[in-house]
Design a protein around this motif. Structure first.
Motif, PDB file in Angstrom:
ATOM      1  N   GLU A  37     -16.185   3.231  -2.161  1.00  0.00           N
ATOM      2  CA  GLU A  37     -14.941   2.908  -1.469  1.00  0.00           C
ATOM      3  C   GLU A  37     -13.928   4.049  -1.582  1.00  0.00           C
ATOM      4  OE1 GLU A  37     -13.682  -0.910  -2.937  1.00  0.00           O
ATOM      5  OE2 GLU A  37     -14.954  -1.961  -1.501  1.00  0.00           O
ATOM      6  N   GLN A  38     -13.905   4.745  -2.703  1.00  0.00           N
ATOM      7  CA  GLN A  38     -13.014   5.897  -2.846  1.00  0.00           C
ATOM      8  C   GLN A  38     -13.370   6.983  -1.841  1.00  0.00           C
ATOM      9  OE1 GLN A  38     -13.405   6.994  -6.977  1.00  0.00           O
ATOM     10  NE2 GLN A  38     -11.808   5.600  -7.626  1.00  0.00           N
ATOM     11  N   ASN A  41     -12.257   5.791   1.595  1.00  0.00           N
ATOM     12  CA  ASN A  41     -10.795   5.876   1.725  1.00  0.00           C
ATOM     13  C   ASN A  41     -10.331   7.319   1.884  1.00  0.00           C
ATOM     14  OD1 ASN A  41     -10.068   3.140   1.719  1.00  0.00           O
ATOM     15  ND2 ASN A  41     -10.261   3.042  -0.499  1.00  0.00           N
ATOM     16  N   ALA A  45      -8.167   8.794   4.986  1.00  0.00           N
ATOM     17  CA  ALA A  45      -6.778   8.898   4.515  1.00  0.00           C
ATOM     18  C   ALA A  45      -5.912   9.812   5.377  1.00  0.00           C
ATOM     19  CB  ALA A  45      -6.750   9.366   3.062  1.00  0.00           C
ATOM     20  N   VAL A  89     -14.919  -0.356   5.050  1.00  0.00           N
ATOM     21  CA  VAL A  89     -13.615   0.314   5.069  1.00  0.00           C
ATOM     22  C   VAL A  89     -13.200   0.636   6.504  1.00  0.00           C
ATOM     23  CG1 VAL A  89     -12.337   2.355   4.325  1.00  0.00           C
ATOM     24  CG2 VAL A  89     -13.820   1.162   2.715  1.00  0.00           C
ATOM     25  N   ARG A  93      -9.797  -0.705   8.275  1.00  0.00           N
ATOM     26  CA  ARG A  93      -8.812   0.248   8.808  1.00  0.00           C
ATOM     27  C   ARG A  93      -8.538   0.035  10.292  1.00  0.00           C
ATOM     28  NH1 ARG A  93      -6.845   4.897   5.576  1.00  0.00           N
ATOM     29  NH2 ARG A  93      -7.594   4.333   3.527  1.00  0.00           N
TER      30      ARG A  93
END
Length: 190
Positions: A37-38, A41, A45, A89, A93
């Motif tokens: 997930e990082q 993201n 971002a 994700v 988003r």
């Protein structure tokens, strides 16, 4: 009063089946989902607004062969988990995410149902995708490098990219199982 103490002391102990289940569970040093997930993201971002279009995600593959590894199940599972996290994700988003593995119809089995498939004969040929998330994996002694990109298929451009490292302990490998010899990666089972 003694009845209340007996009831409260009974609440302090787990049933034996639950105690056994907790003792038998193996927990990874760090959760794989957190790392994937990082990465997802980070990919989205700093993304500038893009034109409307469907987005799809494919499995992340080994860097050198651009395919799933025939010998490394842990690396393959990382690639598949990254695909699933990117799907989640992306949807969160607000992208219009298309599931490219969706079959034309639900398949019913004795013990389960399935809509997802990797059989090209089951999948619709009319999938309109403008954006694609792709990625590669390069496993080293301590870390696996993950490279993720968001492509604009219409323009043929990379519109976002990120690289990150996932500790091998997260994907079920430890430093004692992996060694680099003569510029080749060797993996032993313990």
């Amino acid at each position: 009063m003694s009845l209340l103490a007996l009831i409260l002391s009974g609440c302090a102990h787990l049933p034996s089946w639950q105690e056994d289940a907790e003792e038998g569970q193996i927990v990874a040093e760090e959760p794989l989902l957190l790392h994937t997930e990082q990465i997802a993201n980070k990919l989205f971002a700093s993304l500038a607004p893009i034109e409307y279009g469907n987005l799809a995600v494919v499995s992340f593959t080994e860097l050198e062969s651009l395919a799933l590894s025939k010998a490394n199940h842990s690396l393959n599972m990382l690639g598949l988990q990254l695909q699933e996290s990117m799907l989640s994700v992306s949807t969160q988003r607000g992208f219009n995410v298309v599931e490219i593995r969706a079959a034309n119809q639900v398949q019913l089995f004795k013990d389960h149902e399935r809509l997802l498939s990797r059989d090209s004969g089951d999948i619709s040929k009319d999938i309109d995708v403008r954006y694609m998330v792709v990625g590669t994996l390069l496993q080293g002694n301590q870390m696996t490098t993950v490279n993720a990109r968001l492509l604009d298929l219409r323009e043929g451009t990379v519109i976002a990219a990120v690289s990150d490292n996932v500790p091998n302990s997260v994907i079920g490998l430890n430093a004692n199982q992996i060694q680099m010899k003569h510029n080749k990666l060797y993996r032993s089972s313990l």
